[in-house]
Design an enzyme around this catalytic site. Structure first.
Site, PDB file in Angstrom:
ATOM      1  N   ASN A  29     -50.358  -4.284  -2.559  1.00  0.00           N
ATOM      2  CA  ASN A  29     -51.036  -4.848  -1.376  1.00  0.00           C
ATOM      3  C   ASN A  29     -51.741  -6.160  -1.746  1.00  0.00           C
ATOM      4  O   ASN A  29     -51.728  -7.112  -0.969  1.00  0.00           O
ATOM      5  CB  ASN A  29     -52.041  -3.849  -0.813  1.00  0.00           C
ATOM      6  CG  ASN A  29     -51.370  -2.804   0.050  1.00  0.00           C
ATOM      7  OD1 ASN A  29     -50.947  -3.089   1.164  1.00  0.00           O
ATOM      8  ND2 ASN A  29     -51.244  -1.595  -0.472  1.00  0.00           N
TER       9      ASN A  29
ATOM     10  N   HIS B 231     -55.558   2.596   3.964  1.00  0.00           N
ATOM     11  CA  HIS B 231     -55.370   3.999   3.574  1.00  0.00           C
ATOM     12  C   HIS B 231     -53.980   4.420   4.060  1.00  0.00           C
ATOM     13  O   HIS B 231     -53.600   4.095   5.196  1.00  0.00           O
ATOM     14  CB  HIS B 231     -56.463   4.870   4.214  1.00  0.00           C
ATOM     15  CG  HIS B 231     -56.321   6.324   3.877  1.00  0.00           C
ATOM     16  ND1 HIS B 231     -56.724   6.858   2.671  1.00  0.00           N
ATOM     17  CD2 HIS B 231     -55.798   7.352   4.593  1.00  0.00           C
ATOM     18  CE1 HIS B 231     -56.440   8.160   2.671  1.00  0.00           C
ATOM     19  NE2 HIS B 231     -55.882   8.472   3.814  1.00  0.00           N
TER      20      HIS B 231
HETATM   21  C1  GRF Z   1     -51.381   2.533  -1.490  1.00  0.00           C
HETATM   22  O1  GRF Z   1     -50.782   3.700  -1.003  1.00  0.00           O
HETATM   23  C2  GRF Z   1     -52.601   2.239  -0.663  1.00  0.00           C
HETATM   24  O2  GRF Z   1     -52.496   2.718   0.647  1.00  0.00           O
HETATM   25  C3  GRF Z   1     -53.663   2.987  -1.364  1.00  0.00           C
HETATM   26  O3  GRF Z   1     -53.380   2.780  -2.731  1.00  0.00           O
HETATM   27  C4  GRF Z   1     -51.946   2.791  -2.893  1.00  0.00           C
HETATM   28  C5  GRF Z   1     -51.544   1.808  -3.945  1.00  0.00           C
HETATM   29  O4  GRF Z   1     -51.479   0.549  -3.391  1.00  0.00           O
HETATM   30  N1  GRF Z   1     -54.954   2.520  -0.966  1.00  0.00           N
HETATM   31  P1  GRF Z   1     -51.156  -0.772  -4.290  1.00  0.00           P
HETATM   32  O5  GRF Z   1     -49.673  -0.781  -4.582  1.00  0.00           O
HETATM   33  O6  GRF Z   1     -51.967  -0.663  -5.575  1.00  0.00           O
HETATM   34  O7  GRF Z   1     -51.586  -1.898  -3.400  1.00  0.00           O
END
Ligand code: GRF
Length: 208
Positions: free
Chosen positions: A13, A108
């Protein structure tokens, strides 16, 4: 606008938001990466892109971590406008929530309020969704208050839960949508296109 992203893991993200900021879809600059896991993928991406990494909180596995006061000072010195949690697994100290009212977002991987709160993270969320028989799931972008996953919902997307989904398959389908809905929400935040309804519900005002 100036963004600080908080991660604990791979940081997909974070990378989606950073790419959108570089490409102009988000009118913002990522000026700090904060993590409790200095060796994580998100921290590596930051170091590879000249984005300062702040380790918070201090722990046995991260002795170089800073205190909450040092973190607040670093965020002030970097003139951070908004804080974006993206796979950050520690609770956000109330001092931070108070310093950044209506300025901290989290993503989330479920349709909050369902499958949210302490204990629901990573594949545990998707296992619970599948076990419940829910036919749909999807990511929620919400403002952060001093509890886990209970702030005001800002944006959601919906994906189907398929008959023989494994938690990993559902997680991947949700993650794909996370990257898009988070970028849209952050773009709106940076453009001041969020309207707070009189009952306290935040709404994204579209570009047009
Ligand atoms: C994702 O599922 C997000 O929704 C949660 O952490 C997970 C890992 O996300 N908060 P990322 O690849 O580290 O952004």
């Amino acid at each position: 606008r100036r963004l600080a992203v908080f991660v604990s893991g791979g940081g997909s993200n974070f990378r989606a938001i950073h790419d959108a900021a570089l490409g102009g879809e988000v009118n913002g600059d990522v000026v700090a990466l904060v993590t409790d896991k200095p060796g994580c993928g998100g921290a590596e991406h930051a170091r590879g892109n000249g984005i300062p990494v702040v380790v918070f909180p201090k722990s046995k596995s991260a002795p170089e971590g800073v205190s909450i006061d040092e973190l607040l000072n670093a965020l002030r010195e970097l003139r951070v406008d908004f804080i974006l949690l993206a796979g950050y697994l520690k609770l956000i100290p109330v001092e931070l929530v108070q310093e950044y009212p209506k300025s901290i977002l989290n993503i989330h991987p479920s349709l909050l309020p369902a499958f949210g709160g302490k204990g629901y993270y990573g594949l545990k969320v998707h296992k619970a969704v599948i076990a419940s028989g829910a036919r749909y799931s999807g990511p929620t972008v919400h403002f952060v208050d001093e509890h886990y996953d209970t702030g005001r919902t800002l944006a959601q997307r919906v994906v189907p839960v398929l008959a023989n989904d494994t938690p990993e398959q559902l997680a991947a389908r949700v993650l794909h949508e996370e990257h898009q809905v988070y970028v849209e929400a952050v773009a709106a935040l940076c453009d001041d296109r969020i309207v707070w309804r009189e009952d306290g519900v935040p709404l994204i005002r579209s570009h047009t």
